[in-house]
Design a protein around this motif. Structure first.
Motif, short mmCIF file in Angstrom:
data_model
loop_
_atom_site.label_atom_id
_atom_site.label_comp_id
_atom_site.label_asym_id
_atom_site.label_seq_id
_atom_site.Cartn_x
_atom_site.Cartn_y
_atom_site.Cartn_z
N GLN A 1 34.82 36.99 45.88
CA GLN A 1 35.65 38.16 46.09
C GLN A 1 34.90 39.48 45.96
N THR B 1 41.16 41.08 38.01
CA THR B 1 41.06 41.51 39.40
C THR B 1 42.00 42.70 39.64
N THR C 1 36.41 36.09 52.59
CA THR C 1 36.09 37.49 52.33
C THR C 1 34.82 37.84 53.10
#
Length: 537
Positions: A512, A382, A189
């Protein structure tokens, strides 16, 4: 981020009855978990004999290698003056260990802040690191999910000696390789490169498991003023010498009282969490980083396997001269209360079970069990998980309660080709009937080929089963998207059938969502209660 706090069915009877303030369980504690108890506990702490300057100096020294903040300095100064504390603790897991370490720290900070506002006095959050624990296999790993499958990643160590976490030295090369491997599982990421670099730098500057743990935790929570103390810190051990002397002096009575109290707990259907025995010393002897559990035999403190044998007077002398003792689950809470003016202790279901046995032991030492506050349960959802939940038509709360498995079973039944199965079953029955006729014919002709005929029939039956499996596989393939959604939600929210916080570390989420992950969580309006907190990321 969005916060939702909901009631989720709790399968732990002890925890549920404690939260419901059942009279049978309330009798095992001095205080209920309510606001009036905090007020009473604060009054009861008025005469607590704490050596504040000495204790604060020990904490300052332990935290001297950590990045500081204005809040940390404020809390240290307040502790040195007249503050009381809210304490929680955990083992020194890699990458902070499972998420409940972070959730426990959040609970400690929130309860301390909440009670500071309500009681109008300085209340300091303290994280008691169980660096004396020696079961490295409990802390030397973390998990990731690969293609919906939970994978355990262990930091291997060739050492056969089970030392305390604070005495277990890190192999920096192996740890660096392990960290890079773990992050490769999380996926790349925008935050990965920097996070890996910073984690590797902390690892390289850490000596032991405890060192690595505390540095990472402090990086996450320093702006909120969380203080740390290591149970295995030699300076703390020396500070605790007079308290160890008390525990040694009353060892026999403590063991008898805890054993009797645990028996009552077991009779009420809550089990025997400690397995207490009247000959337990409830202390470890520490030598070169190893811990040896002591028992009492004929008035002496012994560990025959390690060839240890001490009289009570020798034990007291060693406590002062060598600071070589360590607490177990019975004496650790008592030690915490002698070291700190503990307003409240934040713990999980396992700790609640241990603490349920300690009331009489605390009273023996002229103390009372602090207010026990169950730590918050937090699940992180998420965006992918939220999308899949919407596609399934269920909420995160329903998923956490096990609704995904029911949905998957219903979907599986819906798409299952019952007609194909029935046709194959009819074919199997027909073949079986025909083979029976063949067997009867051969027997009449006195041709003895029973084994060959049975083997042949078994082969054909296996082929029918294989055909059915292939049909099921093809159906699953056609509905692959739906099944992957079920798998993703289950692996995210209920990995291995348990809460997410018991399996994953916070690092997949930091990777993330970036290093403001904790900051954004702390900005949410949590209510410290028995509700399950769901954070939509």
């Amino acid at each position: 981020m969005k916060l939702e706090q909901v009631h989720v069915e709790n399968s732990n009877k002890l925890l549920q009855d404690y939260r419901d303030q059942q009279a049978t369980l309330s009798s095992f504690f001095h205080y209920k978990n309510d606001q009036t108890s905090f007020e009473q506990r604060l009054k009861d702490l008025a005469g607590h004999p704490i050596r504040r300057k000495e204790l604060t100096a020990i904490i300052r020294h332990f935290m001297s290698d950590l990045a500081s903040s204005n809040k940390i300095e404020q809390h240290l100064n307040e502790l040195e003056q007249d503050a009381v504390v809210v304490v929680g603790g955990q083992q020194a897991g890699l990458l902070t260990g499972p998420l409940y370490s972070v959730n426990k720290a959040i609970s400690v900070l929130l309860v301390a802040q909440q009670q500071r506002e309500k009681l109008g006095v300085p209340i300091v959050p303290v994280f008691w690191v169980a660096g004396e624990d020696h079961d490295i296999d409990e802390i030397n790993h973390t998990f990731s999910t690969i293609n919906g499958r939970l994978v355990k990643h262990v930091l291997t160590d060739s050492s056969k000696v089970k030392k305390m976490a604070s005495a277990t030295l890190l192999n920096h090369q192996k740890l660096a390789e392990w960290i890079e491997h773990i992050f490769s599982q999380f996926g790349e990421t925008a935050y990965t490169k920097k996070l890996v670099e910073e984690t590797l730098e902390v690892a390289n500057n850490s000596v032991s498991y405890t060192d690595f743990f505390v540095k990472l935790m402090n990086d996450l929570f320093k702006e909120y003023g969380l203080l740390y103390i290591d149970a295995a810190d030699p300076a703390l051990r020396q500070y605790e010498a007079p308290y160890f002397e008390r525990l040694i002096e009353h060892s026999e009575e403590i063991a008898a009282l805890v054993t009797a109290r645990e028996t009552k707990l077991d009779e009420l259907g809550y089990g025997a969490p400690i397995g207490a025995t009247e000959d337990a010393a409830n202390l470890f002897y520490v030598k070169e980083g190893e811990r040896f559990l002591l028992s009492r035999v004929n008035g002496s403190f012994v560990n025959n396997a390690a060839n240890l044998h001490f009289t009570k007077e020798e034990m007291k002398k060693l406590a002062h001269e060598e600071a070589c003792f360590s607490n177990n689950v019975v004496t650790r809470p008592m030690m915490q209360d002698m070291v700190f003016p503990v307003l409240a202790f934040i713990g999980g279901p396992g700790e609640l079970a241990y603490w349920s046995t300690l009331k009489d032991g605390f009273e023996l030492l002229d103390m009372q069990v602090p207010v026990f506050v169950p730590r918050m349960n937090i699940s992180y959802v998420t965006r992918e998980t939220e999308h899949n939940l919407q596609a399934m038509g269920i909420t995160a709360a329903q998923a956490i309660s096990g609704e995904v498995a029911k949905k998957k079973a219903a979907y599986d039944k819906k798409i299952y080709d019952d007609e194909a199965k029935q046709a194959i079953e009819r074919a199997k029955q027909l073949v079986t009937t025909q083979y029976k006729e063949i067997q009867e014919h051969l027997a009449a002709k006195e041709i003895h080929l029973e084994r060959i005929v049975d083997k042949n029939l078994d082969f054909h039956q296996q082929q029918f089963d294989f055909l059915m499996k292939q049909i099921e596989k093809d159906i699953r393939l056609k509905h692959d998207v739906a099944f992957k959604q079920f798998m993703q939600v289950e692996s995210e929210l209920l990995p291995a059938g348990g809460f997410q916080e018991r399996v994953y570390s916070p690092y997949p989420y930091l990777n993330q969502y970036g290093q403001h992950f904790i900051e954004n969580i702390m900005a949410l309006s949590f209510e410290v209660s028995d509700k399950h907190s769901i954070v939509y990321l």
